[in-house]
Write a protein that holds these residues in place. Structure first.
Motif, mmCIF file in Angstrom:
data_model
loop_
_atom_site.group_PDB
_atom_site.id
_atom_site.type_symbol
_atom_site.label_atom_id
_atom_site.label_comp_id
_atom_site.label_asym_id
_atom_site.label_seq_id
_atom_site.Cartn_x
_atom_site.Cartn_y
_atom_site.Cartn_z
ATOM 1 N N VAL A 65 3.643 47.216 38.380
ATOM 2 C CA VAL A 65 4.561 47.085 39.517
ATOM 3 C C VAL A 65 5.991 47.266 39.033
ATOM 4 O O VAL A 65 6.368 46.759 37.979
ATOM 5 N N GLN A 66 6.736 48.014 39.793
ATOM 6 C CA GLN A 66 8.138 48.246 39.426
ATOM 7 C C GLN A 66 9.014 48.064 40.665
ATOM 8 O O GLN A 66 8.583 48.339 41.785
ATOM 9 N N ASN A 67 10.231 47.618 40.417
ATOM 10 C CA ASN A 67 11.088 47.330 41.572
ATOM 11 C C ASN A 67 12.257 48.302 41.687
ATOM 12 O O ASN A 67 12.594 49.013 40.740
ATOM 13 N N PHE A 68 12.838 48.299 42.843
ATOM 14 C CA PHE A 68 14.131 48.946 43.043
ATOM 15 C C PHE A 68 15.100 47.876 43.505
ATOM 16 O O PHE A 68 14.810 47.135 44.447
ATOM 17 N N THR A 69 16.225 47.796 42.817
ATOM 18 C CA THR A 69 17.272 46.907 43.276
ATOM 19 C C THR A 69 18.108 47.698 44.265
ATOM 20 O O THR A 69 18.865 48.590 43.879
ATOM 21 N N ASN A 110 1.641 51.372 40.456
ATOM 22 C CA ASN A 110 0.662 51.038 41.490
ATOM 23 C C ASN A 110 1.378 50.592 42.754
ATOM 24 O O ASN A 110 0.901 50.780 43.858
ATOM 25 N N GLU A 111 2.523 49.991 42.523
ATOM 26 C CA GLU A 111 3.261 49.480 43.659
ATOM 27 C C GLU A 111 4.747 49.425 43.313
ATOM 28 O O GLU A 111 5.117 49.042 42.212
ATOM 29 N N TYR A 112 5.572 49.813 44.281
ATOM 30 C CA TYR A 112 7.015 49.670 44.121
ATOM 31 C C TYR A 112 7.497 48.614 45.086
ATOM 32 O O TYR A 112 7.045 48.562 46.235
ATOM 33 N N THR A 113 8.388 47.781 44.618
ATOM 34 C CA THR A 113 8.916 46.749 45.510
ATOM 35 C C THR A 113 10.427 46.928 45.619
ATOM 36 O O THR A 113 11.067 47.492 44.736
#
Length: 493
Positions: A65-69, A110-113
RNA sequence: GGCGGCAUGGCCAAGUGGUAAGGCAGAGGAUUGCAAAUCCUUUACCCCCAGUUCGAAUCUGGGUGCCGCCUCCA
């Protein structure tokens, strides 16, 4: 044998043991989307992509899982500059991120938050911290009280009393007055007029920088994850603060393993926006003499991920040439597989690296590769294994081209080739068609033969200017001539 | 000032106790009209000093130099 991971928490390599056997929960701190990504980002995401690919290849079920600020002062500033909105700026650079990463053959998470999609979770977390006495409101903001958290500093190995508040010269004068301790940090910031804001128990405002990751990890992966990764520059304060937030709220460790990648340097100092010494990924890949994206991966992987990596033109050239050698090896089967009577002259398709290869692989190369990668993802050593295979294929190809023979049996070659292909895939190195000649410049075999005959005649007449002209002409069309003893000229595309 | 990291051939870079992987570049030779490709050969006092050890690039101590972080950061 198991994978050993250098854990920033313990400052040593530890045998990797996931919380649930064979399952890996991995979270990567992503970018703040206010500008194009530069080579520092490229390195970071190539490194984590490789770790993820390797663990997958090793049989783990990795959930990445990886995020975007997408809420941040810098985005707001950029929006003002561009007379745009925070949302529009964030969307623009989020899109650019995906384009850049795809070019570097970085697999999608798998998922971006997104911070903007996690407001409820953030508010809930802040509320919990407030209930437990770790957070206090102050003039519309909410701050985290670092001295309340016993483990503060355990990741970065520092003590509050040893640090110099404001050493980096970036402290906010107003916040400094409001906060109880200089190292307290904002969980929630009150909004100024005409700033994007969300309603909350503390008034209209937006989340601070660190809280989003704590909330996102919890929402998507749970209270404790296996591996938390990010750039070394995030170690303090970002990751330290994430730990303080998450662990104070849940009473559980946030992550078992913390991994940090080294910085990309330019002339010995860190590539960074503020110094203006950065090269964007697209700037590099779209330049007139742009290196191949796979060369960028090579550049990154020829250094151990925790070491600093100096970006120089020379290093990129070296990586480009190294990649060319590997790529020739990767194309060996495509070019000669049929001729050698192989069943499969195309790489085994290994979606997400999980398929079992159709033929047994080269055991020696395999075990050397695995031993290297098991040792805290030692890609330089792993790449050396690929070079060993590629050089041997190169030698055989040369033998075939020059003599039509080879000195290794076909099955062994096929095994070596398939091994190379698979290991390259684990490192995210994707073979590319060798021919760079545009179809308009294609030339038929009879024409080649005709030109060679003309050249041979010119050579016999000692008209070398003409013979060289013909050779250069053919070379431009992707045809390589090889003069053999006895005046015989052979050729290949 | 505090914490952490790094120092290996021309460049990059592995290697954590038994005498230096790999990539790039260079040199000499074979081959060639010249090339290309290939093959063979070749390029290391492992920052300095002291110590431990039969033996250290690898461990210990002390230097020197460089880098990162100390609320922008991948």
């Amino acid at each position: 044998m198991s994978v050993a991971i250098y854990n920033t928490l313990s400052r040593q390599k530890e045998a990797f043991q996931p919380l649930v056997p064979n399952q890996v929960k991995m979270y990567c701190c992503g970018v703040t989307v206010y500008d194009y990504c530069h080579l520092g980002h490229a390195r970071s995401y190539i490194v984590w992509d490789t770790v993820r690919r390797y663990l997958t290849w090793r049989g783990y079920d990795v959930r990445y899982v990886q995020n975007f600020t997408d809420i941040d002062d810098k985005i707001l500033n950029r929006a003002r500059q561009e007379n745009s909105s925070m949302k529009a700026v964030a969307e623009k650079y989020t899109g650019a991120y995906f384009e850049d990463m795809a070019r570097l053959n970085i697999l999608e998470a798998n998922e971006y938050t997104y911070a903007t999609h996690t407001i409820d979770g953030i508010k809930r977390l802040i509320h919990e911290l407030e209930q437990k006495g770790y957070a206090y409101p102050a003039e519309g903001d909410v701050y985290y009280s670092v001295r309340k958290f016993d483990g503060y500093g355990k990741l970065s190995g520092r003590k509050l009393d040893d640090m110099r508040a404001g050493e980096s010269g970036r402290t906010d004068a107003i916040q400094t007055q409001i906060k109880r301790d200089p190292f307290d940090f904002a969980l929630w910031k009150s909004a100024k007029p005409d700033e994007p804001a969300w309603d909350s128990p503390w008034g209209m405002g937006r989340p601070g920088w660190h809280i989003e990751c704590s909330a996102m990890v919890r929402d998507r992966l749970g209270e404790t994850i296996d591996i938390h990764v990010g750039g070394a520059d995030l170690q303090f304060p970002h990751h330290e603060n994430e730990i303080a937030q998450s662990e104070a709220a849940t009473g559980q460790p946030l992550a078992t393993y913390w991994m940090h990648n080294g910085m990309v340097n330019v002339d010995g100092t860190k590539m960074s926006k503020s110094l203006g010494n950065f090269t964007t990924i697209r700037g590099l890949l779209d330049a007139p003499d742009a290196p191949n994206p796979m060369a960028i991966r090579m550049f990154v992987m020829q250094a151990q991920y925790r070491m600093p990596l100096d970006f120089t033109e020379e290093a990129i050239i070296a990586a480009t040439k190294g990649w060319a050698t590997l790529n020739e090896g990767l194309n060996f089967g495509v070019q000669y597989g049929d001729q050698l009577g192989w069943q499969r002259s195309h790489p085994d398709n290994l979606p997400n690296n999980q398929s079992t290869p159709s033929i047994p692989l080269d055991k020696t190369a395999l075990s050397q590769f695995q031993a290297s990668m098991d040792d805290d993802f030692n890609t330089p050593r792993a790449v050396a294994v690929l070079f060993g295979l590629a050089k041997e294929l190169q030698r055989q190809r040369n033998l075939i081209v020059h003599t039509g023979q080879r000195d290794t049996n076909s099955a062994a070659l096929e095994r070596q080739w398939q091994t190379l292909v698979q290991l390259a895939q684990v490192l995210g190195l994707e073979a590319q068609a060798i021919s760079s000649v545009a179809s308009a410049d294609q030339i038929g075999d009879p024409d080649v033969e005709t030109l060679i005959a003309q050249r041979t005649a010119a050579k016999q007449a000692k008209n070398y200017a003409e013979s060289d002209r013909i050779r250069a002409n053919l070379s431009a069309k992707g045809i390589t001539l090889i003069d053999k003893p006895g005046g015989v000229t052979i050729w290949h595309r």
